[in-house]
Design a protein around this motif. Structure first.
Motif, PDB file in Angstrom:
ATOM      1  N   ASN A 161      32.079  27.898  47.988  1.00 11.39           N
ATOM      2  CA  ASN A 161      32.398  28.928  46.992  1.00 11.39           C
ATOM      3  C   ASN A 161      33.082  30.157  47.579  1.00 11.39           C
ATOM      4  OD1 ASN A 161      31.471  27.452  44.820  1.00 11.39           O
ATOM      5  ND2 ASN A 161      29.385  28.244  44.995  1.00 11.39           N
ATOM      6  N   TRP A 162      33.119  30.301  48.878  1.00 13.18           N
ATOM      7  CA  TRP A 162      33.839  31.409  49.493  1.00 13.18           C
ATOM      8  C   TRP A 162      35.339  31.300  49.251  1.00 13.18           C
ATOM      9  CZ3 TRP A 162      31.815  35.785  51.166  1.00 13.18           C
ATOM     10  CH2 TRP A 162      30.456  35.805  51.441  1.00 13.18           C
ATOM     11  N   ASN A 163      35.807  30.095  48.904  1.00  9.54           N
ATOM     12  CA  ASN A 163      37.218  29.920  48.573  1.00  9.54           C
ATOM     13  C   ASN A 163      37.624  30.809  47.400  1.00  9.54           C
ATOM     14  OD1 ASN A 163      38.531  27.900  50.307  1.00  9.54           O
ATOM     15  ND2 ASN A 163      36.877  26.581  49.593  1.00  9.54           N
ATOM     16  N   ILE A 164      36.715  31.029  46.460  1.00 11.16           N
ATOM     17  CA  ILE A 164      37.015  31.898  45.325  1.00 11.16           C
ATOM     18  C   ILE A 164      37.230  33.331  45.818  1.00 11.16           C
ATOM     19  CG2 ILE A 164      36.101  32.847  43.167  1.00 11.16           C
ATOM     20  CD1 ILE A 164      34.562  30.195  42.854  1.00 11.16           C
ATOM     21  N   LEU A 165      36.359  33.794  46.696  1.00 11.61           N
ATOM     22  CA  LEU A 165      36.488  35.144  47.225  1.00 11.61           C
ATOM     23  C   LEU A 165      37.780  35.298  48.033  1.00 11.61           C
ATOM     24  CD1 LEU A 165      35.134  37.913  47.505  1.00 11.61           C
ATOM     25  CD2 LEU A 165      34.095  37.064  49.606  1.00 11.61           C
ATOM     26  N   ILE A 166      38.125  34.281  48.787  1.00  6.84           N
ATOM     27  CA  ILE A 166      39.372  34.326  49.555  1.00  6.84           C
ATOM     28  C   ILE A 166      40.570  34.431  48.613  1.00  6.84           C
ATOM     29  CG2 ILE A 166      40.896  32.983  51.063  1.00  6.84           C
ATOM     30  CD1 ILE A 166      38.325  31.946  52.424  1.00  6.84           C
ATOM     31  N   GLY A 167      40.563  33.622  47.548  1.00  9.99           N
ATOM     32  CA  GLY A 167      41.652  33.679  46.567  1.00  9.99           C
ATOM     33  C   GLY A 167      41.761  35.045  45.916  1.00  9.99           C
ATOM     34  N   PHE A 168      40.632  35.613  45.512  1.00 10.37           N
ATOM     35  CA  PHE A 168      40.656  36.950  44.924  1.00 10.37           C
ATOM     36  C   PHE A 168      41.087  37.996  45.949  1.00 10.37           C
ATOM     37  CE2 PHE A 168      37.809  35.401  41.455  1.00 10.37           C
ATOM     38  CZ  PHE A 168      38.638  35.781  40.407  1.00 10.37           C
ATOM     39  N   GLY A 169      40.683  37.822  47.185  1.00 10.54           N
ATOM     40  CA  GLY A 169      41.084  38.765  48.236  1.00 10.54           C
ATOM     41  C   GLY A 169      42.580  38.759  48.465  1.00 10.54           C
ATOM     42  N   ILE A 170      43.177  37.572  48.504  1.00  8.57           N
ATOM     43  CA  ILE A 170      44.627  37.470  48.685  1.00  8.57           C
ATOM     44  C   ILE A 170      45.349  38.111  47.501  1.00  8.57           C
ATOM     45  CG2 ILE A 170      46.559  35.859  48.836  1.00  8.57           C
ATOM     46  CD1 ILE A 170      44.637  33.957  50.352  1.00  8.57           C
ATOM     47  N   ALA A 171      44.892  37.812  46.280  1.00 14.00           N
ATOM     48  CA  ALA A 171      45.510  38.403  45.092  1.00 14.00           C
ATOM     49  C   ALA A 171      45.312  39.920  45.078  1.00 14.00           C
ATOM     50  CB  ALA A 171      44.929  37.778  43.835  1.00 14.00           C
ATOM     51  N   PHE A 172      44.162  40.382  45.540  1.00 13.61           N
ATOM     52  CA  PHE A 172      43.872  41.815  45.560  1.00 13.61           C
ATOM     53  C   PHE A 172      44.831  42.566  46.482  1.00 13.61           C
ATOM     54  CE2 PHE A 172      41.269  45.514  46.909  1.00 13.61           C
ATOM     55  CZ  PHE A 172      41.162  46.120  45.668  1.00 13.61           C
ATOM     56  N   ILE A 173      45.227  41.944  47.577  1.00 18.15           N
ATOM     57  CA  ILE A 173      46.209  42.565  48.465  1.00 18.15           C
ATOM     58  C   ILE A 173      47.501  42.823  47.688  1.00 18.15           C
ATOM     59  CG2 ILE A 173      47.680  42.172  50.491  1.00 18.15           C
ATOM     60  CD1 ILE A 173      45.293  40.621  51.699  1.00 18.15           C
ATOM     61  N   GLY A 174      47.916  41.837  46.898  1.00 16.55           N
ATOM     62  CA  GLY A 174      49.111  42.019  46.066  1.00 16.55           C
ATOM     63  C   GLY A 174      48.942  43.133  45.056  1.00 16.55           C
ATOM     64  N   PHE A 175      47.765  43.206  44.423  1.00 14.60           N
ATOM     65  CA  PHE A 175      47.524  44.269  43.458  1.00 14.60           C
ATOM     66  C   PHE A 175      47.476  45.640  44.134  1.00 14.60           C
ATOM     67  CE2 PHE A 175      45.890  40.764  40.760  1.00 14.60           C
ATOM     68  CZ  PHE A 175      46.742  40.984  39.674  1.00 14.60           C
ATOM     69  N   LEU A 176      46.956  45.718  45.348  1.00 11.95           N
ATOM     70  CA  LEU A 176      46.975  46.985  46.077  1.00 11.95           C
ATOM     71  C   LEU A 176      48.406  47.409  46.395  1.00 11.95           C
ATOM     72  CD1 LEU A 176      44.010  46.745  48.605  1.00 11.95           C
ATOM     73  CD2 LEU A 176      44.196  48.231  46.604  1.00 11.95           C
ATOM     74  N   MET A 177      49.260  46.448  46.644  1.00 10.91           N
ATOM     75  CA  MET A 177      50.654  46.771  46.936  1.00 10.91           C
ATOM     76  C   MET A 177      51.362  47.388  45.735  1.00 10.91           C
ATOM     77  SD  MET A 177      51.861  43.574  49.303  1.00 10.91           S
ATOM     78  CE  MET A 177      53.500  44.216  49.641  1.00 10.91           C
ATOM     79  N   THR A 178      50.874  47.094  44.519  1.00 11.37           N
ATOM     80  CA  THR A 178      51.517  47.666  43.325  1.00 11.37           C
ATOM     81  C   THR A 178      51.383  49.179  43.294  1.00 11.37           C
ATOM     82  OG1 THR A 178      49.559  47.394  41.921  1.00 11.37           O
ATOM     83  CG2 THR A 178      51.148  45.584  41.948  1.00 11.37           C
ATOM     84  N   THR A 179      50.389  49.734  43.985  1.00 13.00           N
ATOM     85  CA  THR A 179      50.241  51.188  43.988  1.00 13.00           C
ATOM     86  C   THR A 179      51.339  51.867  44.788  1.00 13.00           C
ATOM     87  OG1 THR A 179      48.787  51.209  45.929  1.00 13.00           O
ATOM     88  CG2 THR A 179      47.737  50.987  43.766  1.00 13.00           C
TER      89      THR A 179
END
Length: 82
Positions: free
Chosen positions: A61-79
């Motif tokens: 289930n850590w795969n879900i956290l990894i996926g959200f973490g990768i996507a979160f990096i992209g969302f942080l870049m939007t700032t």
């Protein structure tokens, strides 16, 4: 021939005088930002559709956290996107 400034013409800051924060993003910024978001989404979708077999089965289930973490990096870049 040097151009003279008229009285009604507003002053524009030269490139040297503008702060780094005012400069536009490099060409690679937007593709990398959207790439992170899509990669994170794809990671999560692959995990669910494969029945926990992929991308890394040992992480379970850590795969879900990894996926959200990768996507979160992209969302942080939007700032920082201009």
């Amino acid at each position: 021939m040097a151009r003279t400034k008229s009285r009604n013409e507003p002053e524009r800051p030269s490139t040297e005088n503008r702060s780094r924060e005012d400069l536009p993003n490099p060409v690679w910024f937007k593709p990398v930002m959207f790439g992170f978001m899509l990669l994170g989404l794809a990671w999560i979708i692959v995990y669910y559709l494969s029945g926990s077999q992929y991308p890394i089965p040992a992480l379970e289930n850590w795969n879900i956290l990894i996926g959200f973490g990768i996507a979160f990096i992209g969302f942080l870049m939007t700032t920082r996107w201009r």
